[in-house]
Scaffold this motif. Sequence first.
Motif, mmCIF file in Angstrom:
data_model
loop_
_atom_site.group_PDB
_atom_site.id
_atom_site.type_symbol
_atom_site.label_atom_id
_atom_site.label_comp_id
_atom_site.label_asym_id
_atom_site.label_seq_id
_atom_site.Cartn_x
_atom_site.Cartn_y
_atom_site.Cartn_z
ATOM 1 N N UNK A 171 19.002 25.927 20.578
ATOM 2 C CA UNK A 171 19.968 24.740 20.299
ATOM 3 C C UNK A 171 20.876 25.135 21.463
ATOM 4 N N UNK A 172 21.899 23.699 21.430
ATOM 5 C CA UNK A 172 22.876 23.797 22.364
ATOM 6 C C UNK A 172 24.233 24.095 21.686
ATOM 7 N N UNK A 173 25.171 24.663 22.136
ATOM 8 C CA UNK A 173 26.660 24.737 21.801
ATOM 9 C C UNK A 173 27.515 24.436 22.985
ATOM 10 N N UNK A 174 28.809 24.195 22.561
ATOM 11 C CA UNK A 174 29.892 23.906 23.422
ATOM 12 C C UNK A 174 29.993 25.058 24.394
ATOM 13 N N UNK A 175 30.329 24.787 25.796
ATOM 14 C CA UNK A 175 30.679 25.900 26.597
ATOM 15 C C UNK A 175 32.170 26.481 26.211
ATOM 16 N N UNK A 176 32.415 27.698 26.471
ATOM 17 C CA UNK A 176 33.805 28.063 26.175
ATOM 18 C C UNK A 176 34.918 27.406 26.518
ATOM 19 N N UNK A 177 34.783 27.027 27.950
ATOM 20 C CA UNK A 177 35.847 26.245 28.363
ATOM 21 C C UNK A 177 35.958 24.951 28.146
ATOM 22 N N UNK A 178 35.121 24.308 27.690
ATOM 23 C CA UNK A 178 34.814 23.017 26.826
ATOM 24 C C UNK A 178 35.786 22.988 25.402
ATOM 25 N N UNK A 179 35.154 24.200 24.501
ATOM 26 C CA UNK A 179 35.910 24.633 23.359
ATOM 27 C C UNK A 179 37.508 24.580 23.554
ATOM 28 N N UNK A 180 37.875 25.603 24.623
ATOM 29 C CA UNK A 180 39.192 25.644 24.800
ATOM 30 C C UNK A 180 39.931 24.359 24.881
ATOM 31 N N UNK A 181 39.514 23.538 26.145
ATOM 32 C CA UNK A 181 40.076 22.318 26.166
ATOM 33 C C UNK A 181 40.342 21.394 24.996
ATOM 34 N N UNK A 182 39.391 21.515 24.018
ATOM 35 C CA UNK A 182 39.419 20.797 22.937
ATOM 36 C C UNK A 182 40.437 21.394 21.992
ATOM 37 N N UNK A 183 40.541 22.732 21.909
ATOM 38 C CA UNK A 183 41.368 23.361 21.025
ATOM 39 C C UNK A 183 42.796 23.206 21.602
ATOM 40 N N UNK A 184 43.112 23.034 22.896
ATOM 41 C CA UNK A 184 44.347 23.237 23.633
ATOM 42 C C UNK A 184 44.820 21.649 23.199
ATOM 43 N N UNK A 185 44.024 20.739 23.254
ATOM 44 C CA UNK A 185 44.435 19.512 22.731
ATOM 45 C C UNK A 185 44.950 19.238 21.480
ATOM 46 N N UNK A 186 44.366 19.869 20.515
ATOM 47 C CA UNK A 186 44.841 20.213 19.288
ATOM 48 C C UNK A 186 46.115 20.739 19.270
ATOM 49 N N UNK A 187 46.409 21.755 19.786
ATOM 50 C CA UNK A 187 47.671 22.332 20.268
ATOM 51 C C UNK A 187 48.844 21.639 20.716
ATOM 52 N N UNK A 188 48.406 20.743 21.667
ATOM 53 C CA UNK A 188 49.564 19.914 22.454
ATOM 54 C C UNK A 188 49.854 18.932 21.210
ATOM 55 N N UNK A 189 48.982 18.395 20.781
ATOM 56 C CA UNK A 189 49.265 17.360 19.364
ATOM 57 C C UNK A 189 50.356 17.941 18.336
ATOM 58 N N UNK A 190 50.065 19.218 18.226
ATOM 59 C CA UNK A 190 50.772 19.961 16.935
ATOM 60 C C UNK A 190 52.109 20.222 17.581
ATOM 61 N N UNK A 191 52.334 20.508 18.873
ATOM 62 C CA UNK A 191 53.451 20.979 19.408
ATOM 63 C C UNK A 191 54.349 20.010 19.716
ATOM 64 N N UNK A 192 53.981 18.655 19.763
ATOM 65 C CA UNK A 192 54.545 17.915 20.411
ATOM 66 C C UNK A 192 56.051 17.638 19.233
ATOM 67 N N UNK A 193 55.957 17.671 17.965
ATOM 68 C CA UNK A 193 57.236 17.411 17.426
ATOM 69 C C UNK A 193 57.936 18.654 17.128
ATOM 70 N N UNK A 194 57.417 19.579 17.645
ATOM 71 C CA UNK A 194 57.808 21.089 17.682
ATOM 72 C C UNK A 194 58.082 21.820 18.801
ATOM 73 N N UNK A 195 59.101 21.091 19.773
ATOM 74 C CA UNK A 195 59.043 21.807 21.232
ATOM 75 C C UNK A 195 59.318 23.092 21.475
ATOM 76 N N UNK A 196 60.126 23.820 20.177
ATOM 77 C CA UNK A 196 60.606 25.103 20.413
ATOM 78 C C UNK A 196 59.734 25.788 19.316
#
Length: 243
Positions: A171-196
């Motif tokens: 089978x095929x799975x996401x590359x680590x850098x692809x997964x990392x970018x997806x998760x960092x986008x989640x982190x960015x959304x989560x951090x937007x209302x919590x800048x500190x």
Amino acid sequence: HRIRNAELMGQTGLPPIESFSGPLPAIEAMHLDRELSGALSAHVPLPSGGRLIIESTEALTAIDVNSGSDFSSATLEETATRTNLEAIPEIVRQILLRDLAGMVLVDFSDMIRPENRARVDEALTLELTRDRSKLRTLPLTEFCLAQITRQRRRPSLARLMMQPCPCCRRGQVLRPDTQARQLLRQLRVMARPRPAGRFTFAAPMPVVDAAREIAEKWGQACGLPAMQQISFVTGEVDISVKS
């Protein structure tokens, strides 16, 4: 920036390009993440309830058209023809979006009448004129198979963003850098209302290593929290705010 040179526009044949200045990153505002996930999925839904099943091998890509349920009052022949015609724009869209190349086989729903096969064949040929790549198509067979040979200019989207599964090797799975970018986008959304806020980024080690490298390189310029606000942890995937 908008291209204002009419002569250049005539040469490229491309629409004007405008800079994006919205409050959200373009990839979020335009739901590109969702489109990207769909472009890596083996199943693509159709409006009538049918779907495309897309499977790639080293030798070719197979696209199977499955009928839906919204045409249940029609005959099997009518249902197959409508589904096939409905599927054609999405088939070509997926070919372009995934940058599929080499041999692409499309297995349409079975149609008995030659005139219906001719309609589908003509519609597919017309839709493929959207593609600027060099390609060759063969007439639809009596078994409703279409063969498209498309020039390969660069690796497909799947080859750029996925890799063989380290467990099964089939089978095929996401590359680590692809997964990392997806998760960092989640982190960015989560951090937007919590800048500190302080955040935990947990994932398997290759993904953590890739995420740390991306965050160090781009960091706050991409809307991520400062490095000292993020704890990178090896483990099950989890993006959370520290209490």
